[in-house]
Design an enzyme around this catalytic site. Structure first.
Site, mmCIF file in Angstrom:
data_model
loop_
_atom_site.group_PDB
_atom_site.id
_atom_site.type_symbol
_atom_site.label_atom_id
_atom_site.label_comp_id
_atom_site.label_asym_id
_atom_site.label_seq_id
_atom_site.Cartn_x
_atom_site.Cartn_y
_atom_site.Cartn_z
ATOM 1 N N PHE A 13 0.843 -1.198 0.000
ATOM 2 C CA PHE A 13 0.000 0.000 0.000
ATOM 3 C C PHE A 13 0.879 1.249 0.000
ATOM 4 O O PHE A 13 1.758 1.404 0.839
ATOM 5 C CB PHE A 13 -0.916 0.016 1.228
ATOM 6 C CG PHE A 13 -1.807 1.221 1.300
ATOM 7 C CD1 PHE A 13 -2.910 1.327 0.462
ATOM 8 C CD2 PHE A 13 -1.554 2.253 2.197
ATOM 9 C CE1 PHE A 13 -3.747 2.439 0.520
ATOM 10 C CE2 PHE A 13 -2.380 3.366 2.257
ATOM 11 C CZ PHE A 13 -3.481 3.462 1.414
ATOM 12 N N GLY A 14 0.613 2.142 -0.954
ATOM 13 C CA GLY A 14 1.322 3.412 -1.031
ATOM 14 C C GLY A 14 0.385 4.568 -0.751
ATOM 15 O O GLY A 14 -0.750 4.581 -1.240
ATOM 16 N N GLY A 17 2.006 7.948 -0.250
ATOM 17 C CA GLY A 17 2.812 9.124 -0.575
ATOM 18 C C GLY A 17 3.631 8.836 -1.813
ATOM 19 O O GLY A 17 3.099 8.354 -2.817
ATOM 20 N N SER A 18 4.917 9.074 -1.728
ATOM 21 C CA SER A 18 5.770 8.939 -2.917
ATOM 22 C C SER A 18 5.777 7.531 -3.509
ATOM 23 O O SER A 18 6.068 7.375 -4.693
ATOM 24 C CB SER A 18 7.200 9.387 -2.601
ATOM 25 O OG SER A 18 7.787 8.541 -1.627
ATOM 26 N N GLU A 39 12.163 2.574 3.381
ATOM 27 C CA GLU A 39 11.210 3.055 4.383
ATOM 28 C C GLU A 39 11.701 2.967 5.834
ATOM 29 O O GLU A 39 11.180 3.663 6.684
ATOM 30 C CB GLU A 39 9.884 2.296 4.260
ATOM 31 C CG GLU A 39 9.224 2.425 2.894
ATOM 32 C CD GLU A 39 8.793 3.849 2.561
ATOM 33 O OE1 GLU A 39 8.395 4.589 3.476
ATOM 34 O OE2 GLU A 39 8.860 4.208 1.375
#
Length: 190
Positions: A7-8, A10-11, A84
Site C-alpha cells: 500500500f502506497g 505518498g511517494s 522506508e
C-alpha cells in the site's frame, strides 16, 4: 502463499521503484495520511526540521495498492525496507486494504511509530504549514515537497482535504512574501 500487495500513500504511489503486476486504487481504514514525521535530513535539519508524510492512526487513507509476484517478494521487501526503515520512524505492518473493485487484500503498509523521536504528532493545518515553511534539507525545500505531493495526489484524482489546506496556507504565505518583497524592491528568488 501467493502474490502480495504493498500500500502506497505518498511517494510510493508516483515513484514505487519496484516491479509489480497490478495497481489498484485502495483505502486503508484506521490510518490517515499526515505530515507527522520530522525530517532532519531530506527536508530539514536537526536545528530546523521539516515535515514529511506518514500514516498516522485515525480516519482512513485513499492510496494505491501494488500487486507483487511471489517470486519478487525477497527483492521487493529488501528494497522497501531499505527505503522506508532507514531511521525506524515507520513500522512495517500487514493490514487489510479495500481495493476499488471491493476486494479486501492484506497489504504491506508503513505506519508511523508514535514512540519515535521523529514523530511530530497530530498537527493542525496552520501548525504544519508553519513548520514546513522555510525548512530545507538535502533534497530541497520542504514547501516543494508538500506542494508536489498535493499535485501528485490531484493527478491521481485523490482528494486529501487536510493536505490541500496545508498547501493553500503555504501558497498564501508565498504570495504575501512575494508582494512584500516586490514592495521593497527585492527579489523573491532563492
Amino acid at each position: 502463499m501467493g502474490d502480495f500487495w504493498v500500500f502506497g500513500y505518498g511517494s510510493l504511489m508516483w515513484r514505487p521503484g519496484f516491479a509489480h503486476t497490478e495497481t489498484e486504487r485502495a483505502r486503508l481504514h484506521g490510518y490517515r495520511r499526515s505530515l507527522c514525521v520530522r525530517s532532519w535530513v531530506h527536508r530539514g535539519t536537526r536545528e530546523r526540521p521539516g515535515l514529511v508524510l506518514g500514516l498516522d492512526r485515525g480516519g482512513s487513507c485513499v492510496g494505491l495498492a501494488f500487486r507483487v509476484p511471489l517470486e519478487l517478494r525477497d527483492e521487493v521487501m529488501a528494497y522497501l525496507r531499505e527505503r522506508e526503515l532507514v531511521t525506524s520512524v515507520y513500522l512495517e505492518r500487514i493490514l487489510p486494504v479495500r481495493l476499488a473493485d471491493g476486494r479486501i487484500v492484506q497489504a504491506v503498509c508503513y505506519i508511523v511509530d508514535r514512540a519515535h523521536v521523529q514523530y511530530a504528532g497530530s498537527l493542525e493545518e496552520e501548525a504544519a504549514a508553519d513548520i514546513v515553511r522555510g525548512a530545507v534539507g538535502q533534497s530541497g525545500r520542504n514547501e516543494d515537497y508538500v506542494l508536489s505531493a498535493v499535485e501528485h495526489l490531484a493527478a491521481l484524482d485523490i482528494r486529501d482535504h487536510w493536505m490541500e489546506a496545508v498547501a493553500r496556507r503555504l501558497e498564501a504565505a508565498d504570495s504575501e512574501e512575494t508582494a512584500l518583497q516586490r514592495g521593497s524592491g527585492t527579489s523573491s528568488r532563492r
